[in-house]
Design a protein around this motif. Sequence first.
Motif, PDB file in Angstrom:
ATOM      1  N   THR A 198       0.840  -1.208   0.000  1.00  0.00           N
ATOM      2  CA  THR A 198       0.000   0.000   0.000  1.00  0.00           C
ATOM      3  C   THR A 198       0.869   1.250   0.000  1.00  0.00           C
ATOM      4  O   THR A 198       0.621   2.191  -0.768  1.00  0.00           O
ATOM      5  CB  THR A 198      -0.934   0.018   1.231  1.00  0.00           C
ATOM      6  N   GLN A 230      -2.647 -11.659  -4.556  1.00  0.00           N
ATOM      7  CA  GLN A 230      -3.213 -10.678  -3.618  1.00  0.00           C
ATOM      8  C   GLN A 230      -2.840  -9.241  -3.957  1.00  0.00           C
ATOM      9  O   GLN A 230      -3.573  -8.318  -3.619  1.00  0.00           O
ATOM     10  CB  GLN A 230      -2.735 -10.978  -2.198  1.00  0.00           C
ATOM     11  N   THR A 231      -1.661  -9.044  -4.561  1.00  0.00           N
ATOM     12  CA  THR A 231      -1.203  -7.669  -4.782  1.00  0.00           C
ATOM     13  C   THR A 231      -1.324  -7.220  -6.235  1.00  0.00           C
ATOM     14  O   THR A 231      -1.326  -6.024  -6.514  1.00  0.00           O
ATOM     15  CB  THR A 231       0.287  -7.533  -4.393  1.00  0.00           C
ATOM     16  N   ARG A 234      -4.987  -2.794   0.598  1.00  0.00           N
ATOM     17  CA  ARG A 234      -6.048  -2.410  -0.331  1.00  0.00           C
ATOM     18  C   ARG A 234      -6.823  -3.646  -0.773  1.00  0.00           C
ATOM     19  O   ARG A 234      -6.396  -4.772  -0.525  1.00  0.00           O
ATOM     20  CB  ARG A 234      -5.436  -1.702  -1.540  1.00  0.00           C
ATOM     21  N   ASP A 235      -7.940  -3.373  -1.456  1.00  0.00           N
ATOM     22  CA  ASP A 235      -8.810  -4.487  -1.860  1.00  0.00           C
ATOM     23  C   ASP A 235      -8.108  -5.429  -2.821  1.00  0.00           C
ATOM     24  O   ASP A 235      -7.172  -5.059  -3.511  1.00  0.00           O
ATOM     25  CB  ASP A 235     -10.081  -3.950  -2.513  1.00  0.00           C
ATOM     26  N   HIS A 236      -8.651  -6.599  -2.839  1.00  0.00           N
ATOM     27  CA  HIS A 236      -8.200  -7.660  -3.730  1.00  0.00           C
ATOM     28  C   HIS A 236      -8.114  -7.168  -5.178  1.00  0.00           C
ATOM     29  O   HIS A 236      -8.922  -6.373  -5.609  1.00  0.00           O
ATOM     30  CB  HIS A 236      -9.282  -8.743  -3.649  1.00  0.00           C
ATOM     31  N   ASP A 296      -7.942  -8.017  -9.422  1.00  0.00           N
ATOM     32  CA  ASP A 296      -8.478  -9.049 -10.324  1.00  0.00           C
ATOM     33  C   ASP A 296      -7.371  -9.810 -11.047  1.00  0.00           C
ATOM     34  O   ASP A 296      -7.414 -11.016 -11.201  1.00  0.00           O
ATOM     35  CB  ASP A 296      -9.390  -8.398 -11.379  1.00  0.00           C
TER      36      ASP A 296
END
Length: 324
Positions: free
Chosen positions: A26, A58-59, A167-169, A171
């Motif tokens: 992040t 994840q990142t 932060r959010d997942h 795609d």
Amino acid sequence: MENRDILIIGEHLDGKLKPSTLELVTLGQRMAEQGTRTLGLVLIGDHLDGVCEDAARQTGLDILYLRVPGCDYYNGDIYKTLIQAQAVAWNVSHVITAHSSQGTDYAPGLAVRLYAACITGVNGLEQTENGEPLFSRAICGGNFNTLIRSQSRCTVLTVQPGYFPARDHVDKPGQVSTETHECVSETTQVMGMEKARAAASALGQARIIVSAGRGIGSEENLDVVRRFAALFPGSALGGSRPLIDMGWLEYKHQVGITGAVVSPDVYIACGISGSSQHIAGMNTSGYVIAINTDPHAAIFNVSDLCIVDDLVGFMEAFETLVET
Ligand SMILES: Cc1cc2nc3c(=O)[nH]c(=O)nc-3n(C[C@H](O)[C@H](O)[C@H](O)COP(=O)(O)OP(=O)(O)OC[C@H]3O[C@@H](n4cnc5c(N)ncnc54)[C@H](O)[C@@H]3O)c2cc1C
């Protein structure tokens, strides 16, 4: 893998990516948003294919897996050697590490090897008018924050946990590239790793944590804190490090950077000054109540409800009130 401007050093334990890694990402992403900087996430060790895939998923970042056969445990010398080589190869502007026992172990030595600035315990990011990053860190037991601009070409950062939420997942997962290095430490050899005697499971599950600090004054006063905690069903007892060092509480109760990192709905800090090391362990709690005789105690900076009072007197009065 092509050159990157910012080298993020991920952490892993027991074959799993540590959540602190996502916080480092992040910070890196926020720095990348400030300027046109590219990020690379590096994981070091052996048998980490699954961890790297997980990190890439994840990142969304490309992962460089520096595989060192036989390196099943963290070794500061090996980390410094490999990170130094990578930082030089990529000509990076920043190396981001966690302010953990590992990060604080190798970051200063790494900075010396790289002729880099070392800013430890980073808890905030700002920028100059020119878009240069400014890093804040707590000083004087958490009573003040300083804002630091690096004057070096390369800067090594250790990041305080809890300040850069993951932060959010994403795609699209990143790519994993693996490089194998035969690297041994000439100075130390890690012989094994043992889990601490007790896990902080009670703290991890509790919705309310009542934590005692040195302000309780004596070991006997722990009984008052325990009785107070018992008034809240499902609560657990926590403590600051001095109480563990003095043997008043077991390590499993310690909250903070070298103890448990907790996120209960309610955290009640009793006689705790609010050092950065303690705050790092409870900063993500929902609602924070602090009881302290010092109206300027740093813990009040992160509290929703500040009670300036003697904790024993307050708790006994509260107990009487609840009983009547
Ligand atoms: C590498 C490293 C790692 C560390 N890791 C941790 C960690 O994981 N967790 C941790 O907690 N610390 C950790 N520490 C220690 C940390 O720096 C502080 O020393 C510690 O958190 C202070 O604990 P405290 O707030 O209980 O005590 P103090 O700082 O002594 O504060 C006591 C507070 O009690 C108040 N008080 C006094 N009397 C009363 C009264 N009668 N009623 C109400 N309030 C009263 C005082 O005003 C004061 O604010 C670490 C330190 C280092 C160097």
